[in-house]
Design a protein around this motif. Structure first.
Motif, PDB file in Angstrom:
ATOM      1  N   ASP A 101     -22.574  11.089 -15.616  1.00 48.68           N
ATOM      2  CA  ASP A 101     -22.496  10.372 -15.144  1.00 48.68           C
ATOM      3  C   ASP A 101     -21.953   9.435 -14.152  1.00 48.68           C
ATOM      4  OD1 ASP A 101     -23.466   8.033 -14.294  1.00 48.68           O
ATOM      5  OD2 ASP A 101     -25.679   7.486 -15.805  1.00 48.68           O
ATOM      6  N   ALA A 102     -21.654   9.864 -12.818  1.00 46.20           N
ATOM      7  CA  ALA A 102     -20.580   9.313 -12.392  1.00 46.20           C
ATOM      8  C   ALA A 102     -21.180   8.008 -11.544  1.00 46.20           C
ATOM      9  CB  ALA A 102     -19.904   9.976 -11.622  1.00 46.20           C
ATOM     10  N   LEU A 113     -15.816   5.701 -16.383  1.00 47.38           N
ATOM     11  CA  LEU A 113     -15.666   7.255 -15.633  1.00 47.38           C
ATOM     12  C   LEU A 113     -14.412   7.554 -15.658  1.00 47.38           C
ATOM     13  CD1 LEU A 113     -16.937   9.267 -14.252  1.00 47.38           C
ATOM     14  CD2 LEU A 113     -17.148   8.218 -12.521  1.00 47.38           C
ATOM     15  N   ILE A 117     -12.621  10.372 -17.021  1.00 48.31           N
ATOM     16  CA  ILE A 117     -12.149  11.833 -16.663  1.00 48.31           C
ATOM     17  C   ILE A 117     -11.175  12.315 -16.641  1.00 48.31           C
ATOM     18  CG2 ILE A 117     -12.106  12.627 -14.549  1.00 48.31           C
ATOM     19  CD1 ILE A 117     -14.572  10.850 -13.086  1.00 48.31           C
ATOM     20  N   ALA A 129     -19.716  15.366 -11.588  1.00 45.46           N
ATOM     21  CA  ALA A 129     -20.293  14.033 -11.503  1.00 45.46           C
ATOM     22  C   ALA A 129     -21.433  14.074 -10.874  1.00 45.46           C
ATOM     23  CB  ALA A 129     -20.078  13.599 -10.136  1.00 45.46           C
ATOM     24  N   ASP A 130     -22.241  13.418 -11.540  1.00 43.29           N
ATOM     25  CA  ASP A 130     -23.742  12.736 -11.486  1.00 43.29           C
ATOM     26  C   ASP A 130     -23.700  12.635 -10.672  1.00 43.29           C
ATOM     27  OD1 ASP A 130     -24.282  15.228 -11.809  1.00 43.29           O
ATOM     28  OD2 ASP A 130     -25.512  14.978 -14.032  1.00 43.29           O
ATOM     29  N   VAL A 131     -23.902  11.759  -9.926  1.00 41.05           N
ATOM     30  CA  VAL A 131     -24.162  10.095  -8.814  1.00 41.05           C
ATOM     31  C   VAL A 131     -25.636  10.239  -8.551  1.00 41.05           C
ATOM     32  CG1 VAL A 131     -21.741  10.920  -8.048  1.00 41.05           C
ATOM     33  CG2 VAL A 131     -23.871  11.033  -6.682  1.00 41.05           C
ATOM     34  N   GLU A 136     -20.654   5.871  -5.007  1.00 44.68           N
ATOM     35  CA  GLU A 136     -20.387   7.282  -5.919  1.00 44.68           C
ATOM     36  C   GLU A 136     -19.595   8.259  -5.491  1.00 44.68           C
ATOM     37  OE1 GLU A 136     -23.801   4.245  -8.822  1.00 44.68           O
ATOM     38  OE2 GLU A 136     -24.107   6.851  -7.880  1.00 44.68           O
ATOM     39  N   ALA A 140     -16.190   9.128  -6.994  1.00 44.45           N
ATOM     40  CA  ALA A 140     -15.364  10.464  -8.139  1.00 44.45           C
ATOM     41  C   ALA A 140     -14.593  11.097  -7.413  1.00 44.45           C
ATOM     42  CB  ALA A 140     -16.712  10.664  -8.437  1.00 44.45           C
ATOM     43  N   VAL A 145     -12.741  15.063  -9.865  1.00 45.14           N
ATOM     44  CA  VAL A 145     -13.759  15.924  -9.916  1.00 45.14           C
ATOM     45  C   VAL A 145     -13.528  17.226  -9.525  1.00 45.14           C
ATOM     46  CG1 VAL A 145     -15.310  14.048 -11.053  1.00 45.14           C
ATOM     47  CG2 VAL A 145     -15.917  14.638  -8.905  1.00 45.14           C
ATOM     48  N   ILE A 148     -19.333  17.820  -6.879  1.00 43.77           N
ATOM     49  CA  ILE A 148     -20.579  16.188  -6.746  1.00 43.77           C
ATOM     50  C   ILE A 148     -21.576  17.046  -6.617  1.00 43.77           C
ATOM     51  CG2 ILE A 148     -21.080  14.061  -6.067  1.00 43.77           C
ATOM     52  CD1 ILE A 148     -18.352  13.687  -5.206  1.00 43.77           C
TER      53      ILE A 148
END
Length: 235
Positions: A101-102, A113, A117, A129-131, A136, A140, A145, A148
């Motif tokens: 979860d980002a 976060l 990382i 990275a889940d945005v 966000e 990220a 990351v 994304i």
């Protein structure tokens, strides 16, 4: 490892094989067979939740696994790979990539976060990275990351809710970020997946539309009921 996994998923389908405790298909053996079916259908990678499911899936298919751990923490809305504890679980499972979860929401145990990382990067495991917003995604990427995903659009209180994919977010992420953008979230049809790719998505993740039969059934049933109402056959 990073380059190999990222290159392998380019332009392809990733299938999310997940079932929570209260779902009919919950169970590692079932998710492993779901992953096997996904591979037979052309999936190039699997997204999976939790060490037990991941290990079972690895016995059935030789595909890259994007791992995450869903866990509720009191006082924090962050649910997907929220802390180092979940990262350690995924490392033990031998995943090919770690999804986190980002979002900019507060994490459990006063972790951040950035610290998460930094914890993962030396291991050489790619990070997804889940945005839920473009901002966000940009943040990220700056943290390092490897890709994304639009996974959390509509799942934060400040992101718009859509009945279908958030194509605007996907397009904006592609335009604003230099790392690969993975389209995920409410992608229900092959046309949705094709549209995401046409907008510049690097790959597409599909979950519920393939692996959650209760949701697929509900979509059919509700559309049929709606059709009957339009015809005046339901009172």
């Amino acid at each position: 490892m990073t380059k190999h996994v990222i290159e392998k998923i380019k332009g392809s389908l990733i299938v999310s094989c997940q079932a929570l405790d209260d779902e009919p298909l919950h169970g590692s053996e079932i998710m492993a067979l779901m992953a096997k079916a996904a591979k037979q259908g052309g999936a190039v990678a699997i997204r999976a939740n939790g060490k037990e499911d991941i290990l079972a899936i690895k016995k059935e298919v030789e595909l890259p696994i994007i791992g995450l751990v869903k866990k509720d923490y009191p006082g924090s809305p962050v649910y997907i790979t929220a802390t180092k504890e979940e990262v350690d679980e995924l490392i033990e499972a031998g995943v090919s990539m770690i999804a986190v979860d980002a979002t900019n929401r507060s994490r459990p145990n006063q972790e951040t976060l950035q610290s998460l990382i930094k914890y993962i990067k030396p291991l050489g495991i790619p990070i997804m990275a889940d945005v839920s917003t473009v901002e966000e995604g940009i943040a990220a990427e700056k943290l390092g990351v490897d890709c994304i995903s639009s996974t959390l659009s509509g799942y934060t209180e400040y992101s718009p809710s859509h009945s279908g994919p958030d194509f605007k977010l996907i397009e904006n992420l592609v335009n604003c970020c230099s790392v690969p953008v993975i389209a995920e979230g409410r992608i229900k049809t092959p046309d949705h997946a094709k549209q995401a790719l046409s907008l510049g998505a690097y790959a597409v993740v599909v979950g519920s539309a393939i692996t959650r039969p209760q949701i697929i059934t509900k979509d059919f049933a509700e559309e049929m009921k709606l059709n009957l109402k339009v015809k005046g056959e339901v009172h």
